[in-house]
Scaffold this motif. Structure first.
Motif, short mmCIF file in Angstrom:
data_model
loop_
_atom_site.label_atom_id
_atom_site.label_comp_id
_atom_site.label_asym_id
_atom_site.label_seq_id
_atom_site.Cartn_x
_atom_site.Cartn_y
_atom_site.Cartn_z
N MET A 6 85.77 47.30 37.39
CA MET A 6 86.39 48.01 38.31
C MET A 6 85.29 49.40 38.44
SD MET A 6 89.72 50.39 37.80
CE MET A 6 90.88 49.55 38.40
N ARG A 7 85.50 49.87 39.74
CA ARG A 7 84.47 50.77 40.04
C ARG A 7 85.60 52.21 40.51
NH1 ARG A 7 79.45 50.53 39.92
NH2 ARG A 7 79.12 52.25 41.61
N THR A 8 85.01 53.53 40.24
CA THR A 8 85.51 54.22 40.64
C THR A 8 84.62 55.56 41.33
OG1 THR A 8 87.21 56.39 39.91
CG2 THR A 8 85.17 55.57 38.62
N VAL A 9 85.16 56.30 42.32
CA VAL A 9 84.56 57.12 42.89
C VAL A 9 85.42 58.37 43.12
CG1 VAL A 9 83.52 58.15 45.17
CG2 VAL A 9 83.16 55.81 44.37
N VAL A 10 84.95 59.76 42.84
CA VAL A 10 85.62 61.03 42.68
C VAL A 10 85.18 61.63 44.03
CG1 VAL A 10 86.24 63.11 41.71
CG2 VAL A 10 86.10 60.78 40.39
N ASP A 11 86.07 62.04 44.80
CA ASP A 11 85.70 62.82 45.89
C ASP A 11 85.68 64.22 45.42
OD1 ASP A 11 85.71 64.64 48.22
OD2 ASP A 11 87.37 63.55 49.36
N LEU A 12 84.40 64.69 45.27
CA LEU A 12 84.23 65.94 44.74
C LEU A 12 84.26 67.25 45.66
CD1 LEU A 12 80.71 65.14 42.56
CD2 LEU A 12 83.29 65.24 41.75
N THR A 13 84.51 67.02 46.73
CA THR A 13 85.13 68.00 47.71
C THR A 13 86.35 68.44 47.52
OG1 THR A 13 85.11 66.61 49.61
CG2 THR A 13 83.07 67.66 49.30
N ARG A 14 87.08 67.20 47.24
CA ARG A 14 88.69 67.47 47.17
C ARG A 14 89.03 67.84 45.67
NH1 ARG A 14 92.52 62.66 49.05
NH2 ARG A 14 92.06 63.80 51.12
N CYS A 15 88.21 67.32 44.51
CA CYS A 15 88.52 67.62 43.16
C CYS A 15 88.72 69.10 43.07
CB CYS A 15 87.24 67.04 42.28
SG CYS A 15 87.64 67.37 40.67
N ALA B 62 93.77 58.29 37.77
CA ALA B 62 93.88 58.45 39.16
C ALA B 62 95.49 58.76 39.54
CB ALA B 62 93.63 57.06 39.94
N ALA B 63 96.11 58.16 39.06
CA ALA B 63 97.78 58.61 39.47
C ALA B 63 98.08 59.98 39.21
CB ALA B 63 98.60 57.57 38.69
N ALA B 64 97.48 60.86 38.07
CA ALA B 64 97.82 61.92 37.69
C ALA B 64 97.06 62.91 38.51
CB ALA B 64 97.66 61.92 36.29
N CYS B 65 96.06 62.62 39.12
CA CYS B 65 95.40 63.60 39.94
C CYS B 65 96.05 64.69 40.87
CB CYS B 65 94.10 62.80 40.34
SG CYS B 65 93.11 64.00 41.47
N PRO B 66 96.27 65.69 40.81
CA PRO B 66 97.18 66.47 41.56
C PRO B 66 96.71 66.38 43.20
CG PRO B 66 96.68 67.70 39.70
CD PRO B 66 95.70 66.28 39.72
N VAL B 67 95.36 65.98 43.43
CA VAL B 67 94.62 66.22 44.82
C VAL B 67 94.17 64.75 45.08
CG1 VAL B 67 94.39 68.60 44.80
CG2 VAL B 67 92.49 66.88 43.84
N GLN B 68 94.58 63.58 44.41
CA GLN B 68 94.32 62.06 44.71
C GLN B 68 92.96 62.21 45.16
OE1 GLN B 68 96.99 59.56 44.07
NE2 GLN B 68 97.38 61.39 43.07
N ALA B 69 92.13 62.79 44.15
CA ALA B 69 90.55 62.68 44.57
C ALA B 69 89.90 61.41 43.90
CB ALA B 69 90.00 63.80 43.90
N ILE B 70 90.64 60.63 43.26
CA ILE B 70 90.05 59.62 42.46
C ILE B 70 90.25 58.44 43.21
CG2 ILE B 70 89.92 58.11 40.23
CD1 ILE B 70 90.67 60.68 38.81
N TYR C 282 91.25 70.27 38.11
CA TYR C 282 92.29 70.31 36.92
C TYR C 282 92.46 69.66 35.65
CZ TYR C 282 94.91 72.23 41.10
OH TYR C 282 95.33 72.77 42.42
N ALA C 283 91.20 68.59 35.68
CA ALA C 283 91.11 67.94 34.55
C ALA C 283 92.06 67.01 34.02
CB ALA C 283 90.38 68.94 33.25
N GLN C 284 92.92 66.67 34.85
CA GLN C 284 93.92 65.53 34.27
C GLN C 284 93.28 64.39 33.75
OE1 GLN C 284 97.38 66.23 33.50
NE2 GLN C 284 96.29 68.25 33.80
N CYS C 285 92.21 63.92 34.73
CA CYS C 285 91.50 62.85 34.39
C CYS C 285 90.65 62.81 33.26
CB CYS C 285 90.49 62.53 35.45
SG CYS C 285 89.42 63.58 35.82
N VAL C 286 90.17 64.00 32.78
CA VAL C 286 89.54 64.08 31.46
C VAL C 286 90.36 64.09 30.42
CG1 VAL C 286 88.19 65.87 30.36
CG2 VAL C 286 87.92 65.66 32.63
N PHE C 287 91.70 64.38 30.44
CA PHE C 287 92.69 64.18 29.25
C PHE C 287 93.09 62.81 29.14
CE2 PHE C 287 96.90 64.03 28.02
CZ PHE C 287 96.90 64.82 26.88
N LEU C 288 93.17 62.38 30.37
CA LEU C 288 93.54 60.97 30.20
C LEU C 288 92.47 59.69 29.88
CD1 LEU C 288 96.35 61.02 33.02
CD2 LEU C 288 96.72 60.82 30.74
N ALA C 289 91.45 59.98 30.34
CA ALA C 289 90.53 58.91 29.96
C ALA C 289 88.83 59.85 29.83
CB ALA C 289 90.18 58.35 31.45
#
Length: 69
Positions: free
Chosen positions: A1-10, A50-58, A13-20
């Motif tokens: 699996m690959r992931t991309v984060v839209d850094l302009t949208r991010c 990705a599901a927890a990201c408040p701005v759906q940047a992942i 909030y760091a929910q992703c850092v906490f979860l992964a």
């Protein structure tokens, strides 16, 4: 699996850092670093992040690209 984060949208909030934390890391106060290639043992954690990201940047998928296509 690959992931991309839209850094302009991010918003850092760091929910992703906490979860992964093996895939996502904060650099400084709001800069996000991440591994585009998700290790097999981290796939479920990244999906939760990705599901927890408040701005759906992942974006997740087998062949996601930087522009989200």
């Amino acid at each position: 699996m690959r992931t991309v984060v839209d850094l302009t949208r991010c918003q850092g909030y760091a929910q992703c850092v906490f979860l992964a934390p093996k895939v996502f890391q904060l650099h400084g106060e709001e800069g996000l670093l991440y591994a585009p290639a998700v290790p097999d043992d981290q796939v479920e954690r990244v999906r939760q992040a990705a599901a927890a990201c408040p701005v759906q940047a992942i974006l997740l998928g087998e062949e996601v690209s930087v522009d989200g296509r």
